[in-house]
Structures are given as C-alpha cells and as structure tokens.
Design a protein around this motif. Structure first.
Motif, PDB file in Angstrom:
ATOM      1  N   GLU A 104      -9.451 -24.836 -40.635  1.00 28.10           N
ATOM      2  CA  GLU A 104      -9.676 -24.735 -39.200  1.00 28.10           C
ATOM      3  C   GLU A 104      -9.983 -23.284 -38.849  1.00 28.10           C
ATOM      4  OE1 GLU A 104      -6.913 -28.354 -37.503  1.00 28.10           O
ATOM      5  OE2 GLU A 104      -6.003 -26.355 -37.690  1.00 28.10           O
ATOM      6  N   VAL A 105     -10.975 -23.094 -37.981  1.00 27.00           N
ATOM      7  CA  VAL A 105     -11.446 -21.759 -37.604  1.00 27.00           C
ATOM      8  C   VAL A 105     -11.030 -21.493 -36.163  1.00 27.00           C
ATOM      9  CG1 VAL A 105     -13.440 -20.215 -37.486  1.00 27.00           C
ATOM     10  CG2 VAL A 105     -13.423 -22.119 -39.131  1.00 27.00           C
ATOM     11  N   TYR A 106     -10.334 -20.374 -35.950  1.00 27.28           N
ATOM     12  CA  TYR A 106      -9.812 -20.029 -34.630  1.00 27.28           C
ATOM     13  C   TYR A 106     -10.387 -18.691 -34.165  1.00 27.28           C
ATOM     14  CZ  TYR A 106      -6.228 -23.636 -35.237  1.00 27.28           C
ATOM     15  OH  TYR A 106      -5.572 -24.829 -35.421  1.00 27.28           O
ATOM     16  N   THR A 107     -10.427 -18.526 -32.847  1.00 28.80           N
ATOM     17  CA  THR A 107     -10.815 -17.266 -32.239  1.00 28.80           C
ATOM     18  C   THR A 107      -9.865 -16.955 -31.096  1.00 28.80           C
ATOM     19  OG1 THR A 107     -12.674 -16.026 -31.296  1.00 28.80           O
ATOM     20  CG2 THR A 107     -12.404 -18.298 -30.559  1.00 28.80           C
ATOM     21  N   GLU A 108      -9.922 -15.728 -30.602  1.00 26.50           N
ATOM     22  CA  GLU A 108      -9.098 -15.350 -29.458  1.00 26.50           C
ATOM     23  C   GLU A 108      -9.570 -16.087 -28.209  1.00 26.50           C
ATOM     24  OE1 GLU A 108      -6.553 -13.369 -29.637  1.00 26.50           O
ATOM     25  OE2 GLU A 108      -6.823 -12.259 -31.511  1.00 26.50           O
ATOM     26  N   ASN A 109      -8.635 -16.472 -27.348  1.00 25.22           N
ATOM     27  CA  ASN A 109      -9.009 -17.032 -26.063  1.00 25.22           C
ATOM     28  C   ASN A 109      -9.749 -15.988 -25.239  1.00 25.22           C
ATOM     29  OD1 ASN A 109      -8.155 -19.825 -25.600  1.00 25.22           O
ATOM     30  ND2 ASN A 109      -6.116 -19.068 -26.102  1.00 25.22           N
ATOM     31  N   THR A 110     -10.760 -16.425 -24.511  1.00 23.89           N
ATOM     32  CA  THR A 110     -11.536 -15.510 -23.673  1.00 23.89           C
ATOM     33  C   THR A 110     -11.225 -15.675 -22.189  1.00 23.89           C
ATOM     34  OG1 THR A 110     -13.342 -17.125 -23.568  1.00 23.89           O
ATOM     35  CG2 THR A 110     -13.437 -15.472 -25.328  1.00 23.89           C
ATOM     36  N   ASP A 111     -10.241 -16.502 -21.856  1.00 27.43           N
ATOM     37  CA  ASP A 111      -9.950 -16.780 -20.448  1.00 27.43           C
ATOM     38  C   ASP A 111      -8.717 -16.033 -19.952  1.00 27.43           C
ATOM     39  OD1 ASP A 111      -8.017 -18.076 -21.869  1.00 27.43           O
ATOM     40  OD2 ASP A 111      -8.530 -20.086 -21.175  1.00 27.43           O
ATOM     41  N   GLY A 112      -8.307 -14.992 -20.671  1.00 20.81           N
ATOM     42  CA  GLY A 112      -7.156 -14.221 -20.234  1.00 20.81           C
ATOM     43  C   GLY A 112      -5.831 -14.756 -20.731  1.00 20.81           C
ATOM     44  N   LEU A 113      -5.843 -15.892 -21.406  1.00 17.92           N
ATOM     45  CA  LEU A 113      -4.613 -16.465 -21.939  1.00 17.92           C
ATOM     46  C   LEU A 113      -4.317 -15.865 -23.304  1.00 17.92           C
ATOM     47  CD1 LEU A 113      -5.236 -20.216 -21.052  1.00 17.92           C
ATOM     48  CD2 LEU A 113      -3.907 -18.550 -19.753  1.00 17.92           C
ATOM     49  N   THR A 114      -3.066 -15.884 -23.687  1.00 16.80           N
ATOM     50  CA  THR A 114      -2.711 -15.410 -25.020  1.00 16.80           C
ATOM     51  C   THR A 114      -2.887 -16.535 -26.022  1.00 16.80           C
ATOM     52  OG1 THR A 114      -0.399 -16.024 -24.640  1.00 16.80           O
ATOM     53  CG2 THR A 114      -1.052 -13.765 -24.092  1.00 16.80           C
ATOM     54  N   GLY A 115      -2.928 -16.161 -27.280  1.00 17.72           N
ATOM     55  CA  GLY A 115      -3.014 -17.172 -28.314  1.00 17.72           C
ATOM     56  C   GLY A 115      -4.431 -17.382 -28.808  1.00 17.72           C
ATOM     57  N   LEU A 116      -4.601 -18.433 -29.603  1.00 18.95           N
ATOM     58  CA  LEU A 116      -5.846 -18.706 -30.287  1.00 18.95           C
ATOM     59  C   LEU A 116      -6.433 -20.033 -29.839  1.00 18.95           C
ATOM     60  CD1 LEU A 116      -4.698 -17.716 -33.885  1.00 18.95           C
ATOM     61  CD2 LEU A 116      -6.183 -16.372 -32.384  1.00 18.95           C
ATOM     62  N   ARG A 117      -7.734 -20.165 -30.049  1.00 26.40           N
ATOM     63  CA  ARG A 117      -8.454 -21.389 -29.706  1.00 26.40           C
ATOM     64  C   ARG A 117      -9.277 -21.813 -30.919  1.00 26.40           C
ATOM     65  NH1 ARG A 117     -13.665 -22.328 -27.965  1.00 26.40           N
ATOM     66  NH2 ARG A 117     -14.092 -20.083 -27.933  1.00 26.40           N
ATOM     67  N   ARG A 118      -9.103 -23.061 -31.356  1.00 26.96           N
ATOM     68  CA  ARG A 118      -9.891 -23.554 -32.479  1.00 26.96           C
ATOM     69  C   ARG A 118     -11.312 -23.858 -32.018  1.00 26.96           C
ATOM     70  NH1 ARG A 118      -8.757 -29.240 -35.490  1.00 26.96           N
ATOM     71  NH2 ARG A 118     -10.381 -29.885 -34.031  1.00 26.96           N
TER      72      ARG A 118
END
Length: 283
Positions: A241-255
C-alpha cells in the motif's frame, strides 16, 4: 454503503497483462474534483461531446482523445482553468514510446459522461466515484471497446490497483533508478521498459521482492529520522500500500495506491505516479 454499480464491487484488477487498447486509466484524485465541479456549478456549457451525443444540457464530464493524450474536462460554468489558461483536466495515465505511442485507439474522439443521471437513470457518477474512493478505490478506467456517445455505467469500473501496466511486447533492461520526490536519495535496482516512459514523466520500473522490501524499510526510516516529505509503503499480504501526507491540513497519512506482484513476482511501485529516473548514466 457500497457504490451502486454492477462492476464497482469486483475485486481490484490484478491482471497485469499488456494493456488492452480500449481501457483508459485515470487516478481518482484527478477525476473526483472535476466531477464535483461539474455537479456544483450553477450553469453548464455546451461541449462537442454533448452535441455528438445529442444529450440534454446537464452536469457532465467530457472525454477527449487528442494528440496530447486522453483527458476529462468539466462542462461546469464558471469554468475551471489552469494558470496557463487551458481547461483544468484529469489526464489519462499511460505509457509513451517510439512504437506504440499511447494506448488511446484514435485521436479526436469524444464521449459524454453525465455527472448526474440521464433522464430515467438512477446512476450518479459523482456520488459513485466519491463512494468508491471512500471504500478504498484509487483508479477509474473507461472501457471504450464498444463506445457510445454517452459513456454510461457499463463502460466504467473502479479498483484499488491499476491494471494494464506494461506496453505489449516490451523489452526489459536492468537499471538503477531513483525518484527523489518520493523516495529521497535511495537508489534501487530495477527492470525498466526499454524505450518507454510514463506520460507523467519517468521510466516504467518494476522491482523484485527483496528490493521492494528494502524500499519499504528505507522510507519508514526516512519518515522517522529525516525532515521533509517522504512517501510511505506498507505491506498488506503480498501487496504494498502506498501512502502520502494529507493535503487538507489533517495529520496522518492517506493511501493513494496499491501495488501487487506481477506474474514474474515483481512490483511496479509508483507506476504512473512517481517519476522514476535511470541513474546509470548520471553516476
């Protein structure tokens, strides 16, 4: 609730055989904002796709196959334009090469994709795409094998993993590759498709399992100890699974992608998303 579509609940397309010329792949991160634009604007403009389809004026995306490749644009007004003045578009992600070009079967073809249902239809593209993304899908493919002027549910499918990854008959060569925007300074041995590249930049690379495992570990360490952006890879069974940083100001990762082994057991990590570069001639 699962997307109300006869093909939406199928498992991800894990057939990594050579591409059928009739399928065009778009990343949902590119398509969903366009569909939302068309659905939310107060008025809509005429497009050649609508005129050829003899469809009523309604929120829609237009598919166009041009010399620059396949793209989807919104008919919403006010329009959405990029800084260069061209309409904002979701572009199909494919290969380019000296022999095959792109996988688009023809140029200057168009199709009409209603974002809200045609009269008598309960299928709403924008809702289906958003539900698919919420359920873990990352890719949309348009099947234009038997294309009609209005591209309806039977011509659409979603999956968490992209299919049609490799050019037919490609010759593979050993190379050392790097992708600084995603992996930092890591250098990895790969097989690359000789003479081909992604239309988003970079070579088409695939990695053996040991190299894929090293990449997973390298990026975990980089995220923990080095400043700046780093992609994150995580094992999920035999897939990555490939994740990136959230771009909406939220913390954590987004797949945003899932990569499984191809028939040779190799992993096309970052295919059509990361600009892998051959480094052999630069070292």
């Amino acid at each position: 609730m699962a997307p109300a579509h006869p093909r939406a609940d199928q498992p991800a397309d894990r057939n990594l055989a050579p591409a059928a010329a009739s399928r065009i792949w778009f990343h949902l991160d590119d398509v969903i904002p366009l569909a939302a634009h068309a659905a939310s604007t107060p008025s809509h403009g005429l497009t050649s796709a609508q005129l050829l389809a003899r469809a009523p004026l309604m929120p829609a995306l237009a598919w166009e196959a041009t010399l620059d490749g396949d793209r989807l644009i919104s008919n919403g007004q006010p329009g959405w334009f990029d800084a260069d003045g061209n309409p904002h578009a979701a572009r199909g992600r494919t290969w380019v090469g000296p022999r095959y070009g792109t996988i688009a079967p023809a140029l200057d073809e168009v199709g009409f994709l209603p974002v809200r249902g045609m009269p008598g239809s309960t299928f709403h593209l924008v809702d289906w795409l958003q539900q698919a993304a919420a359920g873990g899908a990352h890719w949309l493919n348009l099947d234009i094998t038997h294309r009609r002027p209005v591209i309806g549910p039977s011509g659409l499918a979603v999956s968490d993993q992209r299919g049609d990854l490799y050019p037919p008959g490609a010759t593979w060569a050993e190379a050392s590759v790097a992708c600084v925007p995603a992996t930092g300074g890591g250098l990895y041995p790969a097989l690359v498709a000789d003479g081909y590249a992604s239309n988003r930049g970079g070579v088409l690379a695939r990695f053996d399992r040991d190299t894929a495992a090293r990449m997973v570990d390298d990026l975990q360490r980089a995220r923990a100890h080095q400043p700046g952006f780093h992609a994150v890879l995580r094992w999920a069974g035999d897939r990555i699974e490939v994740y990136t940083e959230n771009t909406d100001g939220l913390t954590g990762l987004r797949r945003y992608d899932v990569v499984g082994p191809d028939p040779d057991g190799r992993y096309p990590i970052g295919a059509y998303l990361w600009p892998w570069l051959c480094m052999d001639n630069l070292l």
